[in-house]
Design an enzyme around this catalytic site. Structure first.
Site, short mmCIF file in Angstrom:
data_model
loop_
_atom_site.label_atom_id
_atom_site.label_comp_id
_atom_site.label_asym_id
_atom_site.label_seq_id
_atom_site.Cartn_x
_atom_site.Cartn_y
_atom_site.Cartn_z
N HIS A 132 -18.37 -11.55 1.13
CA HIS A 132 -17.20 -12.05 0.48
C HIS A 132 -16.92 -13.38 1.11
O HIS A 132 -17.25 -13.66 2.29
CB HIS A 132 -15.89 -11.19 0.74
N LYS A 191 -16.52 -3.60 -6.57
CA LYS A 191 -16.07 -3.95 -5.18
C LYS A 191 -14.73 -3.50 -4.67
O LYS A 191 -14.08 -3.45 -5.44
CB LYS A 191 -16.51 -5.43 -4.68
N LYS A 223 -19.52 -30.10 18.66
CA LYS A 223 -18.81 -31.14 19.19
C LYS A 223 -18.61 -32.17 18.14
O LYS A 223 -17.33 -32.83 18.03
CB LYS A 223 -19.45 -31.78 20.55
N GLY A 250 -9.10 -9.48 -13.65
CA GLY A 250 -8.13 -9.63 -14.70
C GLY A 250 -8.55 -9.63 -15.83
O GLY A 250 -8.08 -9.08 -17.01
N LYS A 269 -7.64 -3.62 -9.44
CA LYS A 269 -6.69 -4.53 -9.80
C LYS A 269 -5.87 -4.48 -8.53
O LYS A 269 -5.22 -5.45 -7.96
CB LYS A 269 -5.81 -3.94 -10.94
N ASP A 306 -11.39 -4.15 -2.95
CA ASP A 306 -10.73 -5.44 -2.52
C ASP A 306 -10.71 -5.75 -0.94
O ASP A 306 -10.99 -4.86 -0.18
CB ASP A 306 -9.17 -5.10 -2.75
N GLU A 307 -11.22 -7.14 -0.77
CA GLU A 307 -11.39 -7.53 0.47
C GLU A 307 -10.23 -7.35 1.68
O GLU A 307 -10.50 -7.41 2.60
CB GLU A 307 -11.99 -8.99 0.59
#
Lengths: 422, 422
Positions: A262, A171, A96, A372, A145, A173-174
């Site tokens: 992540h 990893k 709250k 990148g 990428k 990509d999420e």
């Protein structure tokens, strides 16, 4: 003797009596009312009553806006009021209250008793290093990428080029969910085959964190399917599912591989100075408590920026040996509980020129994570990995990147492209 | 023909090229890169590519701060990119993006195809009215005054006094977890016994929303245990567990009672103008999509304040007949999918004098929800309930509260205490 969990808030108000506000929080979020209770009932309710631990009022300096007036308020909440799970704790301390004006949850401390319900990261930093057999340097991780819409062979090629450059972890990509082009089991099979091929070249082991997605009740089964298919790590969008789901996954004895948390959606909660939950709680303490072996968070270096001091606060709570603070009313406790450290992974905008800064801020206990900065290398993705490994080697040897680059063309090319802010 | 879900963002930046930013979102959160792709590959990837639907730039008016410059950007995300679950949608549209500067998710629209994965509220507003047998007036709900640390008999007494005053629903406090003093099954037994006793007086039915808490994987079993014990409604802290957990609970055919969504923790996400998720998405569309039969949210009337226009936006998306917006690229679809309406419950700071305002804003399709406005009545809790029912009756009959109060002493007393802002 009762134990307490502590919550610290930053409350903004131009003229509030912050001491009164603190008392109203301590009472309102526990027993509901206090002063009007009969004395006999007070004795009985005392152990359920929240306590005001401290109120630090910060009046605006001359020339500052009245709206910058705030107080840091710490309240102790009796463990006896809530069950040993993160939803119960969060709903108690910021359910709250989160909706009650300009107020931000800036810290949480867990009692030993509360912590006893959590076993923490199953692998943690040390366990991840053991799996990879790398103990003497920061690790290097890379990110695909482009993945959405691509087929297995395209993924395999991207994976191989990253792995061959000498990264330790890759990893998903999420935003790669279960899909017909690159379904989970096939993805694991083909990526680990590429990892094996790269290992013949590099002599290194590699962890591939595959994205764990789908309906909440099926996540554990999906994780076990991934493990059966050979997966050696999982990526998980914790904030889309809740900390308790991570806690249940990390506690599952059949989930025998590291879980990488992540931070997707975290920006809906931490960036405002006036509202939400601070990064060191959201992406630090709660992630470690819930059992994340590795934790990604926005770095202070790149495009998706988080202030450096907030990064260092996350690092501290992921790595510190003592993630608890006992508060027994009128007493102190020296019980010590330890959870394994979670590996910090500052992410976004990382290029080789930043490696000395990352190591200066994090020491060796960090994973250098690049997207990148690896794929965009002018000499190709493999060279991108090499440039990072060279930057790490140079920094560990105390050699400036510019000097080291004279004999390491991949690093030189990276510096030519992205610079080195020394 | 591909279908798309739409997300609208408010992005703040003093000098950004917002059209460029929109394109970078549409590409970056889908296929990753576009302009450099070979034409043949573009044809293949087209169906995975996000589309910029609109960019509305709002330049600061003369005299306004440069920092107030913003754009509302709408992006269409191909359904083919994500699975039919709320975590996948949220991670896609606001996962990484939430951490990328001052940006706020202000709207979401679901394609028919995405919506087909959701059956919505099992009861909805109509179903809740049917259970109570009340179709001709707004409902009245009340909240326990103090619960933490109290024993069963104290809860029973509080319950009875609320019920005897003519309320239609009573909810647990959201901070009441499984505990030895008032465990779930005993709480249900004793409260429903009190409800039965009150019914003999009032002739009314009553729903008691018992708080569903504990570990995520055990919530469904806990809900079924509650149902077996006679529970007729559940309270659920959705944001502490995630929308997908609510979705799974609401879809479970064995959970045969309405679910009331509590907004605990919502204030960590909605109040900032620059960050987070707007209330109409967080407490509106996503709650209804996930199957909440009733949704609590901070009212614009009381102490925990949300602006009135945001309240009305929540109301609209909870009640509207058409909770979707098909976007087929270069085409339109007239498929119509309907989810049952969720009952809106504006909460906090409500007293009888505000009833005409609530009914003016919400019409009859609202639940008037009170805590202190019932328990704090000078003539007692039962009179507190009566005063609200009188305020509702008066408003429906078009009689001013002051006039009605002349023959209704409970209403008169409430107005004397809290006033009526007419």
């Amino acid at each position: 003797m009762s134990a307490y969990c502590l919550a610290t808030y930053r409350s903004f108000d131009e003229k509030a009596d912050f001491h009164k506000k603190a008392t109203s929080i301590a009472v309102g979020l526990t027993v509901g009312s206090w002063t009007e209770l009969p004395e006999a009932q007070k004795a009985q309710m005392e152990k359920h009553l929240g306590k005001v631990i401290s109120v630090e009022v910060h009046e605006p300096a001359p020339g500052e806006a009245a709206s910058s007036r705030y107080a840091d308020i710490t309240i102790a909440y009796p463990d006896v009021n809530f069950s040993r799970d993160i939803p119960a704790l969060l709903v108690t301390v910021f359910g709250k209250l989160s909706m009650d004006g300009k107020i931000r949850l800036i810290d949480l401390s867990f009692s030993s008793d509360f912590l006893s319900g959590f076993s923490g990261p199953k692998f943690g930093m040390q366990g991840v290093r053991d799996l990879l057999g790398v103990h003497d340097r920061p690790l290097l991780m890379s990110i695909f990428k482009s993945v959405v819409g691509y087929e297995l062979l395209a993924l395999r090629e991207q994976f191989y080029l990253q792995a061959a450059g000498g990264v330790d972890l890759i990893k998903d990509d999420e935003i790669l969910f279960e899909n017909p082009l690159t379904p989970l089991e096939k993805r694991i099979e083909i990526c680990l085959e590429a990892a094996e091929q790269a290992t013949q070249l590099t002599g290194q082991k590699l962890l591939y964190a595959v994205n764990l997605t789908g309906s909440t009740s099926k996540l554990a089964a999906q994780a076990k399917k991934a493990i059966a298919a050979g997966a050696n790590a999982l990526l998980f969008n914790v904030l889309a599912y809740g900390f308790d789901v991570l806690h249940e996954l990390s506690s599952d004895p059949e989930i025998t591989i590291p879980i990488m948390a992540h931070p997707a959606l975290a920006g809906a909660t931490y960036p405002s100075p006036h509202y939400g939950i601070s990064p060191s709680v959201l992406l630090g303490k709660l992630m470690r408590l819930a059992g994340a072996d590795l934790v990604l968070f926005p770095s202070p270096y790149g495009s998706v920026v988080m202030p450096r001091e907030e990064n260092l606060a996350i690092k501290h709570v992921l790595l510190t040996k003592n993630l608890h603070q006992d508060y027994a009313y009128n007493a102190s406790s020296d019980a010590i509980l330890k959870l394994a450290a979670s590996f910090p992974v500052p992410s976004a905008g990382i290029h080789p020129g930043l490696v000395p800064h990352i190591l200066r801020d994090f020491g060796s206990d960090v994973i250098v994570n690049a997207g990148g900065g690896i794929h965009g290398h002018r000499m190709g993705t493999i060279a991108g990995g090499h440039a990072f490994r060279q930057a790490i080697d140079a920094t560990l040897q105390g050699i400036s990147l510019r000097d080291y680059a004279q004999t390491h063309p991949e690093l030189q090319s990276a510096i030519d492209t992205w610079g080195t802010p020394e």
